[in-house]
Design an enzyme around this catalytic site. Structure first.
Site, PDB file in Angstrom:
ATOM      1  CE  LYS A  42      -3.001  -2.418   3.176  1.00  0.00           C
ATOM      2  NZ  LYS A  42      -3.427  -2.452   4.572  1.00  0.00           N
ATOM      3  CG  ASP A  99       6.665   2.624   0.408  1.00  0.00           C
ATOM      4  OD1 ASP A  99       7.399   1.735  -0.085  1.00  0.00           O
ATOM      5  OD2 ASP A  99       6.006   2.442   1.446  1.00  0.00           O
ATOM      6  CG  ASP A 102      14.511  -0.906   4.656  1.00  0.00           C
ATOM      7  OD1 ASP A 102      15.357  -0.093   5.030  1.00  0.00           O
ATOM      8  OD2 ASP A 102      14.020  -1.778   5.386  1.00  0.00           O
ATOM      9  CE  LYS A 130      14.749   3.598   6.428  1.00  0.00           C
ATOM     10  NZ  LYS A 130      14.017   2.673   7.332  1.00  0.00           N
ATOM     11  CG  PHE A 151      10.291   2.811  10.993  1.00  0.00           C
ATOM     12  CD1 PHE A 151      10.621   1.706  10.218  1.00  0.00           C
ATOM     13  CD2 PHE A 151       8.956   3.187  11.064  1.00  0.00           C
ATOM     14  CE1 PHE A 151       9.648   0.987   9.531  1.00  0.00           C
ATOM     15  CE2 PHE A 151       7.978   2.466  10.389  1.00  0.00           C
ATOM     16  CZ  PHE A 151       8.326   1.365   9.629  1.00  0.00           C
ATOM     17  NE  ARG A 164      -0.812   1.938   4.924  1.00  0.00           N
ATOM     18  CZ  ARG A 164       0.244   1.206   4.602  1.00  0.00           C
ATOM     19  NH1 ARG A 164       1.248   1.748   3.952  1.00  0.00           N
ATOM     20  NH2 ARG A 164       0.318  -0.059   4.953  1.00  0.00           N
TER      21      ARG A 164
HETATM   22  P1  IMP Z   1      12.521  -3.867   1.523  1.00  0.00           P
HETATM   23  O1  IMP Z   1      12.073  -5.129   0.860  1.00  0.00           O
HETATM   24  O2  IMP Z   1      13.285  -4.146   2.779  1.00  0.00           O
HETATM   25  O3  IMP Z   1      13.278  -2.937   0.605  1.00  0.00           O
HETATM   26  O4  IMP Z   1      11.219  -3.184   2.076  1.00  0.00           O
HETATM   27  C1  IMP Z   1      10.509  -2.258   1.412  1.00  0.00           C
HETATM   28  C2  IMP Z   1       9.224  -2.004   2.146  1.00  0.00           C
HETATM   29  O5  IMP Z   1       9.423  -1.944   3.563  1.00  0.00           O
HETATM   30  C3  IMP Z   1       8.697  -0.647   1.775  1.00  0.00           C
HETATM   31  O6  IMP Z   1       7.855  -0.723   0.667  1.00  0.00           O
HETATM   32  C4  IMP Z   1       7.971  -0.207   3.028  1.00  0.00           C
HETATM   33  O7  IMP Z   1       6.648  -0.665   2.995  1.00  0.00           O
HETATM   34  C5  IMP Z   1       8.691  -0.895   4.152  1.00  0.00           C
HETATM   35  N1  IMP Z   1       9.621   0.023   4.854  1.00  0.00           N
HETATM   36  C6  IMP Z   1      10.958   0.005   4.852  1.00  0.00           C
HETATM   37  N2  IMP Z   1      11.477   0.991   5.588  1.00  0.00           N
HETATM   38  C7  IMP Z   1      10.411   1.692   6.064  1.00  0.00           C
HETATM   39  C8  IMP Z   1      10.294   2.874   6.881  1.00  0.00           C
HETATM   40  O8  IMP Z   1      11.258   3.513   7.339  1.00  0.00           O
HETATM   41  N3  IMP Z   1       9.015   3.274   7.152  1.00  0.00           N
HETATM   42  C9  IMP Z   1       7.906   2.633   6.671  1.00  0.00           C
HETATM   43  N4  IMP Z   1       7.986   1.535   5.896  1.00  0.00           N
HETATM   44  C10 IMP Z   1       9.223   1.071   5.607  1.00  0.00           C
HETATM   45 MG    MG Z   2       5.170  -1.174   2.153  1.00  0.00          MG
END
Ligand code: IMP
Ligand code: MG
Length: 178
Positions: A42, A99, A102, A130, A151, A164
């Site tokens: 989302k 969005d 990470d 990030k 975060f 959100r």
């Molecule tokens: P990844 O697979 O670890 O890159 O995760 C990506 C997803 O983790 C993003 O689409 C977000 O939904 C969530 N996410 C990662 N870091 C944050 C944060 O600092 N705040 C809110 N959601 C986060």
């Molecule tokens: Mg997400």
């Protein structure tokens, strides 16, 4: 400012300006093409809504729902498709809209799947990057802002499904999740 937000990182005005810049860049790079914009729900819903209005191309829009996080703040690594695309992506120029990038686990998995399905090209546009937390070898083609390892919430990003709807992006006070 919301009582659970420690610091505002990007105000509404700053977000608006940067999103318009990204839209202009995408419009230029995809000139003559009709990209398929795939929003990852989302978290991307507000960014996607603003970004598409800055893209002056015959683009189409789809959404996917994937889960990688549960309700915590640390990635689990496992990615599951909860809602898939409604069309064949063979031969399409796909731009994935996220969005925040990470660990990169979600996007490297998604990119792999769309490649297997025969997309002509796949690029990634993330509002926030990030890089300090990256585990998968993935870099965004378009990135709004590079953020520190904190975060963050707002403008679509949640903690346990909340925040959100904040119109800005800010750092969530650690007392809210510790
Ligand atoms: P990844 O697979 O670890 O890159 O995760 C990506 C997803 O983790 C993003 O689409 C977000 O939904 C969530 N996410 C990662 N870091 C944050 C944060 O600092 N705040 C809110 N959601 C986060
Ligand atoms: Mg997400």
């Amino acid at each position: 400012m919301h009582k659970d937000v420690e610091e505002i990182l990007y105000s509404e005005d700053v977000l608006k300006k940067r999103v318009a810049e990204l839209g202009a860049e995408i419009t230029k790079d995809y000139a003559g093409k009709s990209p398929l914009l795939v929003g990852v729900l989302k978290g991307s819903f507000i960014f996607m809504a603003d970004l598409v209005r800055s893209i002056d191309l015959p683009a189409t829009v789809e959404f996917m729902v994937v889960s990688s996080y549960g309700s915590g703040t640390v990635t689990s690594g496992a990615v599951q498709i909860i809602k898939d695309l409604e069309q064949d992506v063979g031969g399409k120029d796909i731009l994935i809209i996220e969005d925040i990038l990470d660990s990169g686990n979600t996007l490297s998995y998604l990119k792999g799947i769309l490649e297997q399905r025969g997309a002509a090209s796949i690029k990634i546009c993330t509002l926030l990057d990030k890089p300090a937390r990256r585990k998968a070898p993935i870099t965004p083609d378009y990135s709004g802002f590079e953020v520190e390892d904190k975060f963050i919430v707002g403008y679509g990003l949640d903690y346990a499904e909340k925040y959100r709807n904040l119109p800005y992006i800010g750092v969530l006070a650690p007392r809210c999740y510790q």
